[in-house]
Write an enzyme that holds these catalytic residues in place. Structure first.
Site, PDB file in Angstrom:
ATOM      1  CE  LYS A  77      -3.918   1.911   2.695  1.00  0.00           C
ATOM      2  NZ  LYS A  77      -4.772   1.699   3.869  1.00  0.00           N
ATOM      3  CB  SER A 152      -8.163   3.537   2.842  1.00  0.00           C
ATOM      4  OG  SER A 152      -7.327   2.939   3.826  1.00  0.00           O
ATOM      5  CB  SER A 176      -8.364   0.596   5.683  1.00  0.00           C
ATOM      6  OG  SER A 176      -9.109   1.757   5.537  1.00  0.00           O
TER       7      SER A 176
HETATM    8  N1  GLN Z   1     -13.013   3.893   6.323  1.00  0.00           N
HETATM    9  C1  GLN Z   1     -12.433   4.326   7.549  1.00  0.00           C
HETATM   10  C2  GLN Z   1     -12.094   5.774   7.491  1.00  0.00           C
HETATM   11  O1  GLN Z   1     -12.386   6.363   6.519  1.00  0.00           O
HETATM   12  C3  GLN Z   1     -11.259   3.485   7.887  1.00  0.00           C
HETATM   13  C4  GLN Z   1     -10.020   3.865   7.194  1.00  0.00           C
HETATM   14  C5  GLN Z   1      -8.873   3.000   7.531  1.00  0.00           C
HETATM   15  O2  GLN Z   1      -9.017   1.953   8.178  1.00  0.00           O
HETATM   16  N2  GLN Z   1      -7.697   3.459   7.159  1.00  0.00           N
HETATM   17  O3  GLN Z   1     -11.559   6.342   8.391  1.00  0.00           O
END
Ligand code: GLN
Length: 489
Positions: A77, A152, A176
């Protein structure tokens, strides 16, 4: 070579049955194709991959010992630092930033002879649930190109699902890793907080962030976790408690016998919290989950009804803690210390404001504003402090639940993979994508998402298992048990 898993591939490489340069060339090609079709990557790194492959082939020629990930292609990532490679976090503000060093997890995978094939797409600074908030364009779900891969870590999940890579690293702050794993039909694990070093992971919300593995089967997840976990003096939150694995854990977990994973004389006790199946959960998900638990009742599993009434406060607490920490962490992007700087500013103040105005996307700005708001004096007690209290209570509630069960089983996501644009105009609906995953981050407990097959539904769905602190060996054993059950049907 197509259907081989990472564990088997490393075994073949070690036995000298495959040339690593051929693996590198094949996966570089696949990654390029995946990029054309799905936009899963921000940077492809074919040259690095070839160099690493040559080094491993050289080791083989010299009869030197090889690492656990010998010749295994791996995607990273793009919020994890790889020396000499762009580290963009999918943000305009870091679009030309080259990392001067490796994250600890990268040092570890390189030491074990993995091949890095590229840096994957994400929501800007890992804020989002669909990868649509990337300034490098959105990633398509390889299983249905009209839908999001989740986020994400959508790029990492898409790369593995597509077959452009056998393994990938993601980061999970509120879901995410698990949510995109569920959307792309693969496995994703968020380890116990502190088990994997965060050194070299660009911070979003430091008390929630955790790096973890993506793969297509449990053995590959166990393999990558074995490599990346463990104490790191460069990360002060890195734990000194490391779970004890049986010495032959990887062979053991690769076995085909279901019974040996049973915790002993009794059945696995699995807690089902009613609160996770109520408001906000799509009918399709509820149906998939119901028929899945029905299927499991024929096995060595005893279901326990548990109650987690604080679940309803999880999302609010998460979005307060996460934005508060993000607003502080992202203060470092001022045009001076990192990344791009605005042109023609007249004074220092203008450098800061214009760099940030031009460099950050809309969602990141929203989070910085929210975070600054909840930390403001006068609001601090009402929001931030209250969220911390909920965090403590949630932890107690889950600790209590684990007195009567080994793991908690829930759906991973409240919906099936959605279409592009569906949730883009309404941040609250997007935030609700995380209702089932945030508790593990707020408490620091490990959890994994495993794909479930469904008879009437073409789109992929995942089930989530939450375990106690540092229960990864057991969690993976039980996941393997479920995988074998899935393979049966
Ligand atoms: N979707 C969640 C957010 O927008 C989690 C993001 C993540 O785990 N990096 O904060």
């Amino acid at each position: 070579m197509e259907f081989i898993n990472a564990f088997e591939l490393a075994g073949k490489v070690k036995r000298g049955n495959i040339s690593v340069i051929e693996i590198a060339e094949l996966f570089n090609k696949k990654a390029k194709k995946c990029q054309e079709e799905c936009n899963a990557f921000i940077s492809l790194t074919p040259d690095i991959c070839i160099k690493q492959a040559e080094r491993i082939d050289e080791k083989i020629r010299k009869n030197e010992p090889l690492g656990l990930l010998a010749g295994v292609p791996l995607a990273v990532k793009d919020n994890i630092a790889v020396e000499g490679v762009r580290l963009s976090c999918a943000s305009r503000i870091l679009k030309d930033f080259i990392s001067p060093y490796n994250a600890t997890v990268i040092d570890r995978i390189i030491r074990e002879d993995a091949l890095i094939i590229g840096k994957t797409n994400l929501d800007e600074f890992a804020m989002g649930s669909s990868t649509e908030y990337s300034s490098f364009g959105y990633t398509k779900n390889p299983l249905d190109l009209s839908r999001v891969p989740g986020g994400s870590s959508g790029g990492s999940a898409a790369a593995v699902s597509y077959g452009a890579s056998l393994l990938a690293l993601g980061s999970d702050t509120g879901g995410s890793i698990r949510q995109p794993a569920a959307f792309c039909g693969i496995i994703g694990l968020k380890p116990t907080y502190g088990l994997v070093s965060r050194y070299g992971l660009v911070a979003f919300a430091s008390s929630l962030d955790q790096i973890g593995p993506f793969g297509k089967n449990v053995i590959d997840i166990a393999l990558l976790l074995t490599v990346i976990q463990g104490r790191d003096t460069k990360d002060s939150t890195s734990s000194t408690v490391i779970p004890e694995y049986p010495s032959n854990f990887l062979e053991w977990i690769a076995g085909k016998e279901k019974n040996k994973f049973n915790p002993g004389i009794r059945k696995w006790r699995i807690g089902i919290p009613n609160e996770y199946l109520q408001e906000g959960i799509e009918e399709s998900i509820r149906k998939i989950f119901d028929s899945y638990t029905k299927k499991l009742s024929g096995y060595e599993i005893e279901f326990v009804n548990i109650s987690l009434p604080l679940t309803q406060y999880g999302i609010s607490a998460y979005y307060i803690v996460a934005t508060a920490e993000a607003s502080s962490n992202l203060a470092r992007y001022d045009g001076i210390r990192y990344g791009t700087i605005t042109k023609d500013a007249k004074n220092m103040m203008e450098v800061f404001t214009r760099t940030r105005t031009e460099g950050f996307g809309e969602e990141v700005k929203r989070r910085i504003m929210l975070g600054t708001y909840v930390l403001k004096s006068g609001y601090y007690d009402a929001y931030y402090l209250k969220a911390l209290k909920i965090r403590t209570l949630l932890k107690r509630e889950l600790d209590k639940a684990f007195e009567s069960c080994d793991f908690i089983l829930t759906p991973t996501t409240p919906s099936l993979p959605f279409r592009f644009g569906e949730k883009l105009d309404d941040p609250i609906t997007m935030y609700m994508s995380d209702i089932l995953t945030v508790a593990s981050n707020l408490t620091g407990m490990p959890s994994i998402s495993i794909p479930v097959k469904s008879e009437n539904e073409k789109l992929p769905a995942g089930i989530q298992l939450i375990g106690e602190y540092f229960s990864e060996p057991m969690l993976l054993s039980f996941s393997r048990y479920l995988e074998l059950i899935n393979e049966e049907s």
